[in-house]
Design a protein around this motif. Structure first.
Motif, short mmCIF file in Angstrom:
data_model
loop_
_atom_site.label_atom_id
_atom_site.label_comp_id
_atom_site.label_asym_id
_atom_site.label_seq_id
_atom_site.Cartn_x
_atom_site.Cartn_y
_atom_site.Cartn_z
N UNK A 1 55.82 45.09 66.19
CA UNK A 1 56.02 44.51 64.85
C UNK A 1 54.91 44.97 63.91
N UNK A 2 53.66 44.91 64.37
CA UNK A 2 52.54 45.29 63.51
C UNK A 2 52.56 46.79 63.22
N UNK A 3 53.04 47.59 64.19
CA UNK A 3 53.15 49.04 63.98
C UNK A 3 54.24 49.37 62.94
N UNK A 4 55.31 48.58 62.94
CA UNK A 4 56.40 48.81 61.99
C UNK A 4 56.06 48.26 60.61
N UNK A 5 55.29 47.20 60.58
CA UNK A 5 55.04 46.46 59.34
C UNK A 5 53.87 47.03 58.54
N UNK A 6 53.70 48.36 58.61
CA UNK A 6 52.61 49.00 57.87
C UNK A 6 52.82 48.83 56.37
N UNK A 7 54.05 49.04 55.92
CA UNK A 7 54.36 48.93 54.49
C UNK A 7 55.68 48.16 54.35
N UNK A 8 55.59 46.82 54.25
CA UNK A 8 56.82 46.03 54.15
C UNK A 8 57.42 46.06 52.74
N UNK A 9 58.74 46.11 52.69
CA UNK A 9 59.46 46.01 51.42
C UNK A 9 60.53 44.94 51.57
N UNK A 10 60.52 43.97 50.67
CA UNK A 10 61.51 42.90 50.71
C UNK A 10 62.57 43.18 49.64
N UNK A 11 63.83 43.40 50.08
CA UNK A 11 64.93 43.62 49.15
C UNK A 11 65.52 42.27 48.78
N UNK A 12 65.51 41.90 47.51
CA UNK A 12 65.98 40.57 47.12
C UNK A 12 67.48 40.41 47.32
N UNK A 13 67.90 39.17 47.55
CA UNK A 13 69.33 38.87 47.67
C UNK A 13 69.98 39.04 46.30
#
Length: 615
Positions: A458-470
């Protein structure tokens, strides 16, 4: 003299046919000249009509042709139909306007009358005709002197044909070979193939193909062949050597004087690189099998501040090779964001390979990702290259990463950390250079704490999180996206649909859209199909239950919370507001506005509750 007549007279002085005629004689001619306008594809002269006038082009372009054969084009200042001034023979060709064209029309009757009555006019026209005759004599002399040049050109052509690396074979309508070049002699393994049937040098399938092409060409209306061979042909030489060839076939002549030219290129060496071709073919199949996200045909519409911030994040991360984790509800367009990142990156000339981790059975996903060797498991009859290898130098998009089996996650972690993996059933380690973009609708942080997802992955994937709004949180974007999809389906189904009215927009905004843009598209497609006279009854199509969600009542409503629990509830509530606004605190649509707090008050609470924005 009017201005129009003066302009026409000035034009006639520049026409070559009247270049030797005096100004006074041209003035007499000008009195009976008429100006006519023709529009695109209008016929000015038709072949076979009896001519009674010549024309000089004032403005525009015409073409001289005989049916489909073009002899050339004429433009401003040029003339046509001159012979009609001295005889009443039929026209030898047609003249058609290519675009809007104005011409000066000179009638034969008026022309001949001037030839009789105006000596200056007669002398001028005869001077031009004599000059043209002398030019024809000069042309004849040039043609005579160019015979040697034609012979030299013929010799050069022979040298070109004989020096070509491709095999060139010419044959007649009876399939008898009449010419070959040295490359063809090598291909046919025969230096004396003239007058032999060309079909004898092909296998049955290839011979049938060539024969059918020629027969279809002879039966067609234009009686021409000039095509690539639709498939590879097999040549069998006189010494039984078989070669695979691609090529073209062309035709010239007509009837018994019809001849055909085959140009063949040996592709055996190319086919020897079958492993590379197989890789490209598999890559094409994977790309063709990608599931199109709902908005993939419409682009990203981002008038709303939340979606605009997503695009800003895309621009920031695209130029790097950082791993990206895209979060968002199902149907919000996460794949579209992944595509945008790939297209804006330096890897955009390489493939974007997609795999849905939740759509592939657990026992097959490892093979899909990393490939397998022949015999690695039951049913593995051939070796297969996995999608990570297909994505080498490009990007891989791992959709629904939260559904990846736990026992497979260490292999993915190894690729992220070391850029290498082992195919199923193989001891060979393969190195790849792949940019990883993952997406999920799950809360992977909670999943990892519950043991359903590896925390280190999870930490390796979560380097650059992007949240797409509903979709329900994107304000006016709902209307813009809806209108764009309406336009697309309107064109696709060939139905005119009226634009969204304000009442329609209000209905769309009121609905919560649990299925997001995907649900919006499905409803709109149905709406366009059943629309009458361009009108859509949105109140019928949009589910009624969405307009007022029922108040949930259960035993939890009666629970009394402790002070510590109230603090935790407030902390979670603030966190939800911050996540929803992408950690924007103040301003319109900020977390403070949602919580109905002053920005300074919210800032103080964030510090007091030790709320920190994740990296």
């Amino acid at each position: 003299m009017s201005e129009i007549e003066a302009n026409l007279l000035a034009f006639l002085t520049k026409v070559q046919f009247f270049s030797e005629v005096s100004a006074s004689s041209l003035a007499n001619l000008n009195k009976n000249v008429t100006v006519e306008t023709y529009y695109k594809n209008d016929a000015i002269i038709n072949k076979g009509d009896v001519g009674d006038a010549m024309y000089a082009i004032l403005d525009g372009v015409v073409k001289v042709h005989d049916k489909q054969h073009d002899f050339g084009q004429l433009t401003q200042g040029e003339c046509f139909g001159e012979y009609a001034l001295i005889d009443d023979e039929t026209r030898s060709a047609s003249v058609t306007a290519i675009k809007e064209t104005k011409v000066a029309k000179i009638d034969r009757e008026h022309f001949l009358n001037l030839m009789k009555t105006d000596k200056g006019f007669t002398q001028g026209v005869l001077s031009v005709m004599i000059k043209r005759h002398r030019e024809l004599d000069s042309t004849q002399e040039q043609l005579s002197s160019s015979r040697k040049q034609l012979q030299q050109a013929n010799d050069k052509m022979k040298g070109l044909i004989n020096g070509a690396m491709d095999a060139i074979i010419m044959f007649n309508s009876k399939f008898k070979i009449i010419l070959t070049n040295p490359s063809a002699d090598i291909l046919l393994e025969n230096n004396d193939s003239l007058q032999r049937n060309v079909l004898f040098f092909f296998d049955d399938t290839s011979a049938d193909l060539i024969e059918s092409l020629i027969n279809s060409g002879l039966e067609s209306e234009d009686k021409t062949i000039n095509n690539y061979l639709p498939s590879i042909v097999k040549v069998i030489g006189s010494n039984e050597k078989e070669t695979l060839n691609e090529g073209t076939i062309s035709k010239y002549g007509e009837g018994e004087e019809t001849f055909y030219t085959l140009i063949l290129r040996n592709i055996d060496e190319r086919l020897a690189a079958q492993d590379t071709i197989s890789l490209l073919t598999n890559q094409k199949e994977y790309l063709a099998d990608e599931i199109k996200e709902l908005t993939s045909s419409y682009g990203i519409i981002a008038k709303d501040e939340r979606m605009s911030s997503v695009l800003n994040l895309v621009k920031q991360v695209a130029t790097t090779d950082a791993t990206v984790l895209i979060n968002g509800e199902t149907g919000t367009g996460k794949e579209l964001v992944a595509r945008a990142i790939h297209q804006a990156s330096s890897r955009n000339d390489k493939p974007l390979i997609r795999i849905n981790c939740g759509a592939i059975p657990a026992n097959l996903i490892e093979s899909e990702l990393f490939g397998h060797e022949k015999g690695a498991f039951t049913g593995a009859t051939v070796s297969r290259k996995g999608r990570f290898l297909l994505a080498d130098k490009g990007t891989i998009f791992l959709d629904e990463i939260g559904e990846m089996p736990l026992d497979l996650q260490p292999k993915l972690l190894r690729i992220i950390q070391e850029g290498e993996f082992d195919p199923v059933g193989s001891s060979e380690t393969i190195k790849v250079d792949v940019r990883i973009i993952a997406a999920t609708h799950r809360d992977l942080a909670s999943f990892s704490k519950e043991g359903k997802f590896r925390e280190d992955l999870f930490y390796r994937l979560n380097v650059f999180p992007i949240m797409v709004p509903a979709l329900r949180d994107r304000g006016e974007d709902i209307h813009l996206i809806a209108q764009e999809i309406i336009n697309q389906f309107s064109t696709k189904l060939n139905k005119k649909i009226n634009p969204l009215a304000e009442g329609d927009k209000a209905l769309l905004s009121r609905y919560q859209w649990p299925g997001n843009v995907r649900e919006l598209q499905n409803i709109i497609e149905r709406a366009v199909i059943i629309a009458q006279d361009g009108n859509i009854s949105w109140e019928v199509l949009i589910p009624k239950s969405s307009e007022a969600e029922p108040i949930q009542t259960n035993s939890k409503a009666e629970k009394i919370y402790s002070a510590e629990e109230m603090i935790m509830l407030e902390r979670e509530n603030i966190l939800r507001a911050l996540k929803k606004t992408s950690w924007k605190i103040s301003g319109k649509n900020g977390a403070a506005a949602i919580l109905q707090l002053k920005p300074t008050t919210l800032t103080s609470k964030i510090k007091a509750l030790n709320i920190k924005r994740p990296i």
